[in-house]
Design a protein around this motif. Structure first.
Motif, PDB file in Angstrom:
ATOM      1  N   LYS A   1       1.455  -6.796   1.910  1.00 47.32           N
ATOM      2  CA  LYS A   1       1.637  -5.429   1.204  1.00 47.32           C
ATOM      3  C   LYS A   1      -0.024  -5.628   0.567  1.00 47.32           C
ATOM      4  O   LYS A   1      -0.614  -3.826   0.006  1.00 47.32           O
ATOM      5  CB  LYS A   1       2.434  -5.909  -0.296  1.00 47.32           C
ATOM      6  CG  LYS A   1       4.109  -5.602  -0.332  1.00 47.32           C
ATOM      7  CD  LYS A   1       4.813  -6.371  -1.828  1.00 47.32           C
ATOM      8  CE  LYS A   1       5.962  -6.400  -1.108  1.00 47.32           C
ATOM      9  NZ  LYS A   1       6.636  -7.055  -2.538  1.00 47.32           N
ATOM     10  N   ILE A   2      -1.095  -6.487   1.008  1.00 45.83           N
ATOM     11  CA  ILE A   2      -2.129  -6.180   0.735  1.00 45.83           C
ATOM     12  C   ILE A   2      -2.824  -4.864   1.672  1.00 45.83           C
ATOM     13  O   ILE A   2      -4.024  -4.458   0.993  1.00 45.83           O
ATOM     14  CB  ILE A   2      -2.527  -7.585   1.314  1.00 45.83           C
ATOM     15  CG1 ILE A   2      -2.649  -7.992   2.236  1.00 45.83           C
ATOM     16  CG2 ILE A   2      -2.420  -8.451  -0.192  1.00 45.83           C
ATOM     17  CD1 ILE A   2      -3.648  -9.267   2.142  1.00 45.83           C
ATOM     18  N   PHE A   3      -2.040  -4.631   2.720  1.00 52.46           N
ATOM     19  CA  PHE A   3      -2.956  -3.590   3.892  1.00 52.46           C
ATOM     20  C   PHE A   3      -2.438  -2.461   3.560  1.00 52.46           C
ATOM     21  O   PHE A   3      -3.506  -1.618   3.776  1.00 52.46           O
ATOM     22  CB  PHE A   3      -2.479  -3.670   5.270  1.00 52.46           C
ATOM     23  CG  PHE A   3      -3.065  -5.163   5.732  1.00 52.46           C
ATOM     24  CD1 PHE A   3      -4.149  -5.267   6.116  1.00 52.46           C
ATOM     25  CD2 PHE A   3      -2.231  -6.170   5.683  1.00 52.46           C
ATOM     26  CE1 PHE A   3      -4.798  -6.521   6.644  1.00 52.46           C
ATOM     27  CE2 PHE A   3      -2.178  -8.128   6.155  1.00 52.46           C
ATOM     28  CZ  PHE A   3      -3.681  -7.815   6.718  1.00 52.46           C
ATOM     29  N   ASN A   4      -0.992  -2.403   1.842  1.00 54.20           N
ATOM     30  CA  ASN A   4      -0.866  -0.353   1.496  1.00 54.20           C
ATOM     31  C   ASN A   4      -2.062  -0.913   0.592  1.00 54.20           C
ATOM     32  O   ASN A   4      -2.256  -1.205   0.125  1.00 54.20           O
ATOM     33  CB  ASN A   4       0.404  -1.104   1.747  1.00 54.20           C
ATOM     34  CG  ASN A   4       1.460  -1.156   2.207  1.00 54.20           C
ATOM     35  OD1 ASN A   4       1.541  -1.005   3.311  1.00 54.20           O
ATOM     36  ND2 ASN A   4       2.137  -1.577   2.263  1.00 54.20           N
ATOM     37  N   ARG A   5      -2.071   0.893   0.966  1.00 54.41           N
ATOM     38  CA  ARG A   5      -3.604   1.617   0.331  1.00 54.41           C
ATOM     39  C   ARG A   5      -2.734   2.301  -1.230  1.00 54.41           C
ATOM     40  O   ARG A   5      -1.451   3.367  -0.799  1.00 54.41           O
ATOM     41  CB  ARG A   5      -3.751   2.494   1.034  1.00 54.41           C
ATOM     42  CG  ARG A   5      -5.687   3.394  -0.363  1.00 54.41           C
ATOM     43  CD  ARG A   5      -6.354   3.325   0.422  1.00 54.41           C
ATOM     44  NE  ARG A   5      -5.983   5.395   0.680  1.00 54.41           N
ATOM     45  CZ  ARG A   5      -7.493   5.823   1.139  1.00 54.41           C
ATOM     46  NH1 ARG A   5      -7.794   5.438   1.843  1.00 54.41           N
ATOM     47  NH2 ARG A   5      -7.019   7.248   1.452  1.00 54.41           N
ATOM     48  N   ALA A   6      -2.007   2.243  -1.939  1.00 55.97           N
ATOM     49  CA  ALA A   6      -2.212   2.352  -3.357  1.00 55.97           C
ATOM     50  C   ALA A   6      -2.038   4.091  -3.794  1.00 55.97           C
ATOM     51  O   ALA A   6      -3.467   3.782  -3.569  1.00 55.97           O
ATOM     52  CB  ALA A   6      -1.636   1.369  -4.425  1.00 55.97           C
ATOM     53  N   LYS A   7      -2.062   4.919  -5.147  1.00 53.13           N
ATOM     54  CA  LYS A   7      -2.202   6.346  -5.014  1.00 53.13           C
ATOM     55  C   LYS A   7      -3.595   5.849  -6.260  1.00 53.13           C
ATOM     56  O   LYS A   7      -3.607   4.634  -6.596  1.00 53.13           O
ATOM     57  CB  LYS A   7      -0.779   6.193  -6.197  1.00 53.13           C
ATOM     58  CG  LYS A   7      -1.400   7.950  -6.295  1.00 53.13           C
ATOM     59  CD  LYS A   7      -0.731   8.433  -7.084  1.00 53.13           C
ATOM     60  CE  LYS A   7      -0.813  10.022  -7.630  1.00 53.13           C
ATOM     61  NZ  LYS A   7       0.700  10.701  -8.323  1.00 53.13           N
ATOM     62  N   GLY A   8      -4.631   6.818  -5.462  1.00 50.44           N
ATOM     63  CA  GLY A   8      -5.859   6.055  -6.038  1.00 50.44           C
ATOM     64  C   GLY A   8      -6.748   4.930  -5.654  1.00 50.44           C
ATOM     65  O   GLY A   8      -8.246   5.188  -6.498  1.00 50.44           O
ATOM     66  N   GLU A   9      -6.193   4.316  -5.080  1.00 51.50           N
ATOM     67  CA  GLU A   9      -7.029   3.565  -4.255  1.00 51.50           C
ATOM     68  C   GLU A   9      -7.961   3.892  -3.330  1.00 51.50           C
ATOM     69  O   GLU A   9      -7.098   4.856  -2.485  1.00 51.50           O
ATOM     70  CB  GLU A   9      -6.579   2.158  -3.765  1.00 51.50           C
ATOM     71  CG  GLU A   9      -5.537   1.549  -4.608  1.00 51.50           C
ATOM     72  CD  GLU A   9      -5.014  -0.168  -4.383  1.00 51.50           C
ATOM     73  OE1 GLU A   9      -5.707  -0.956  -4.822  1.00 51.50           O
ATOM     74  OE2 GLU A   9      -4.796   0.241  -3.117  1.00 51.50           O
ATOM     75  N   SER A  10      -8.861   3.165  -2.891  1.00 56.23           N
ATOM     76  CA  SER A  10      -9.534   3.676  -1.218  1.00 56.23           C
ATOM     77  C   SER A  10      -9.930   3.014  -0.701  1.00 56.23           C
ATOM     78  O   SER A  10      -9.071   1.748  -0.898  1.00 56.23           O
ATOM     79  CB  SER A  10     -11.733   3.675  -1.961  1.00 56.23           C
ATOM     80  OG  SER A  10     -11.740   2.369  -2.582  1.00 56.23           O
TER      81      SER A  10
END
Length: 385
Positions: free
Chosen positions: A20-29
């Motif tokens: 999960k740490i590789f996934n970009r959440a909404k608003g993340e760069s």
């Protein structure tokens, strides 16, 4: 990045890579993702979870800013890993990111083989074109140095303009160390100038008492000088840390060079590192590392046939077969330069092409005859092959 602390005792065996740490959440760069990965990397480093360090680096989702794949618009604009990984464990991270980019490195090795064939043939234009292909994969100082050698040795041109253009290619970055050493290589007609500067620098570093500087000096010696010029050096796997800011290609070339030297010194490579290296070599067509770690001493049929001709005294046929192979850009001729050079000694009137391979063999022939300036001729093989 703050020092990693924990109030709980955790065993390395209880840790795991969280996808999960590789996934970009909404608003993340992308930078946010990279920073999160570095936090995880620091944790694994703290617990010496080397397998997890490798797996983290080998993940296909790893952001480009952590891979050091350089192009004209992002050279040296990468995420700094200095505070997330120690020199001791860096080798696992390095092999991991190289494995994640095995396709790129396979293309590099294939281009490099073709490049070597064109250089040995003496085809400077095609060799430079092949370097352009490599630069499309990732820019590197390795490519720049080879370009300088081709310009100087094959095209017989001045290299000052090429060096000066580097200042426009990497603005706002201090890379004077690289360009200074390259200028010594390209502008000097004597190896003594280059060697004296490098060895003087190493003597100063080794008396500094600064362990990190000494380790970096050992690895730089390994990368830049034949071992005969610095027999006292003792590079180690942890030395790859000194190249952590360099391009993926420069780090890969350094790793191959280092493994070759450690093997020549009969130094032990940890079993897990050895397995990771072999896996990387198989994925990337890394024939040097495969032959170092799993040597196959049986010659192929072409080499065997040439040895039969040589031992039978048919030196002209040896020269003819190798000449034809060079002209057709076959990799089978790699490693046959001594056989060709010795054949020249016994059949000096044999027909030969004016290839760079033939020039190098002529230099080797002079070395074997203990001709004057043999030391400088040996340098041709150390830096030009």
């Amino acid at each position: 990045m703050s020092k990693f602390r924990t109030s709980k005792k955790i065993r390395a065996s209880k840790l795991a890579v969280d996808e999960k740490i590789f996934n970009r959440a909404k608003g993340e760069s992308k930078e946010d993702v990279a920073n999160r990965i570095l936090v995880e990397l620091k944790k694994f480093d703290f617990y010496k979870a080397n397998k997890l360090i490798y797996e983290l680096g080998a993940n296909k989702k790893l952001p480009k800013s952590l891979t050091n794949i350089f192009s004209a618009d992002n050279r040296y604009r990468h995420q700094n890993i200095t505070h997330a990984i120690s020199a001791e464990n860096h080798i696992y991270w390095l092999i991991g990111i190289l494995t994640a980019n095995a396709d790129l490195l396979r293309s590099f090795n294939q281009c490099r083989q073709s490049l070597n064939c064109k250089i040995l043939k003496g085809d400077a234009a095609s060799a430079l074109s092949k370097l352009d292909e490599i630069d499309e994969l990732s820019l590197s100082w390795w490519s720049t140095e080879i370009r300088l050698h081709i310009t100087k040795e094959l095209q017989k041109k001045d290299t000052k303009e090429l060096l000066q253009n580097l200042s426009n290619e990497i603005p706002n970055i201090d890379y004077s160390g690289w360009t200074f050493d390259l200028s010594l290589i390209s502008e000097s007609n004597s190896i003594d100038v280059y060697v004296n500067v490098i060895t003087s620098r190493l003597r100063e570093i080794r008396t500094s008492g600064v362990e990190s500087a000494i380790a970096a000096g050992e690895i730089n010696s390994c990368a830049n000088l034949p071992i005969s010029y610095d027999v006292s050096r003792r590079p180690s796997l942890s030395g790859t840390y000194a190249y952590r800011h360099e391009s993926i290609i420069d780090q890969y070339v350094l790793l191959v060079t280092l493994i070759s030297e450690l093997s020549a010194r009969k130094e032990t490579i940890p079993p897990d590192v050895r397995e990771y290296l072999l896996d990387l070599a198989r994925r990337t067509d890394g024939i040097e590392v495969i032959n170092i770690l799993e040597p196959n001493n049986a010659p192929d049929t072409f080499v065997a046939s040439l040895l039969d001709l040589y031992t039978g005294g048919d030196y002209k046929s040896v020269i003819g077969e190798i000449t034809e192979s060079i002209a057709s850009e076959s990799v089978r001729t790699f490693g046959l330069i001594e056989l060709y050079a010795r054949s020249i000694a016994y059949a000096p009137s044999a027909k030969r092409d004016a290839s760079f391979f033939d020039f190098l063999a002529g230099e080797l022939h002079q070395i074997l005859q203990l001709a004057p300036k043999s030391i400088e001729k040996i340098w041709v093989f150390g830096k030009g092959c």
